[in-house]
Design an enzyme around this catalytic site. Structure first.
Site, mmCIF file in Angstrom:
data_model
loop_
_atom_site.group_PDB
_atom_site.id
_atom_site.type_symbol
_atom_site.label_atom_id
_atom_site.label_comp_id
_atom_site.label_asym_id
_atom_site.label_seq_id
_atom_site.Cartn_x
_atom_site.Cartn_y
_atom_site.Cartn_z
ATOM 1 N N SER A 51 0.840 -1.215 0.000
ATOM 2 C CA SER A 51 0.000 0.000 0.000
ATOM 3 C C SER A 51 0.869 1.257 0.000
ATOM 4 O O SER A 51 0.503 2.273 -0.600
ATOM 5 C CB SER A 51 -0.990 -0.005 1.166
ATOM 6 N N ARG B 53 23.281 -13.930 2.149
ATOM 7 C CA ARG B 53 22.556 -12.648 2.123
ATOM 8 C C ARG B 53 23.292 -11.643 1.231
ATOM 9 O O ARG B 53 22.680 -10.858 0.532
ATOM 10 C CB ARG B 53 22.444 -12.091 3.547
ATOM 11 N N HIS C 97 9.020 3.280 9.004
ATOM 12 C CA HIS C 97 8.790 2.375 10.135
ATOM 13 C C HIS C 97 7.563 2.880 10.898
ATOM 14 O O HIS C 97 7.431 4.088 11.125
ATOM 15 C CB HIS C 97 10.027 2.367 11.042
#
Ligand code: GRF
Length: 206
Positions: A19, A72, A116
């Site tokens: 979103s 990673r 955040h």
């Protein structure tokens, strides 16, 4: 007046619903983020709705399967190659759940933003994501929460703050109701913060 300068290119990393990605796409279309295009959306989740949103907006979208890489760092190297290929000026994390390695952070130093859902530095860090953030805020009896746009550094959620929005915590709030109210503010804050940051980046690189 029509701008003659080259548009700024965004590369977006997302793992979920997207979103915030949608808010950013809309903002590039209606000039809240002027002279900017979302060039590519990359996801670590095959079924992330963010990929579908990108497809619907005719934006290149790439699923990168983490299991195809040995580490990673190798994974982030592949991400860097894609971002470099698209000449991305700014990397935007929009609900991206993987922690970035120093390889990616250093290649795009000061050119990666994250949002955040709390008033950082409060309620941030390694295990603070999703509903855990909002549950912790409610448990703490804090009167306010909100969202924070920050530059991504190796210190998780502790990079320099670009902008914040404050949201009241109601006594009746559950983690879900609080998350939904904050998310609405994220959709407003993130595009404005990106626009401002791009403008500042432009003025320092000229
Ligand atoms: C947002 O709350 C964002 O702050 C967090 O993850 C959520 C992502 O939502 N990092 P969406 O995928 O943008 O809808």
């Amino acid at each position: 007046m029509l701008s003659t300068s080259k548009p700024k290119c965004l590369g977006i990393l997302a793992s979920g619903n997207g979103s915030n990605l949608q808010a950013i796409i809309d903002a590039t279309n209606n000039n809240i983020i002027p002279d900017t295009v979302v060039k590519v959306v990359i996801s670590d989740k095959k079924n992330a709705f963010a990929l579908k949103r990108a497809e619907l907006a005719n934006i290149d979208n790439i699923y990168l399967n983490y299991k195809m890489y040995n580490s990673r760092e190798e994974y982030d190297k592949a991400i860097c190659e894609i971002l470099n290929h698209y000449n991305v000026d700014l990397v935007v994390l929009a609900g991206y759940l993987k922690i970035l390695t120093s390889l990616l952070i250093n290649q795009y130093k000061d050119r990666i933003l994250n949002i955040h859902p709390s008033l950082l530095p409060a309620f941030g860090g390694v295990n603070m994501y999703g509903m855990k953030v909002h549950q912790a805020v409610i448990d703490s009896k804090a009167k306010h929460s909100g969202c924070t746009v920050h530059i991504v550094t190796e210190d998780i959620d502790l990079g320099p703050i670009v902008d914040q929005a404050i949201v009241e915590v109601l006594e009746s709030d559950t983690p879900e109701t609080l998350a939904n109210r904050i998310l609405k503010d994220e959709h407003r804050l993130y595009p404005v913060a990106i626009a401002k940051y791009l403008q500042d980046l432009g003025s320092t690189t000229k």
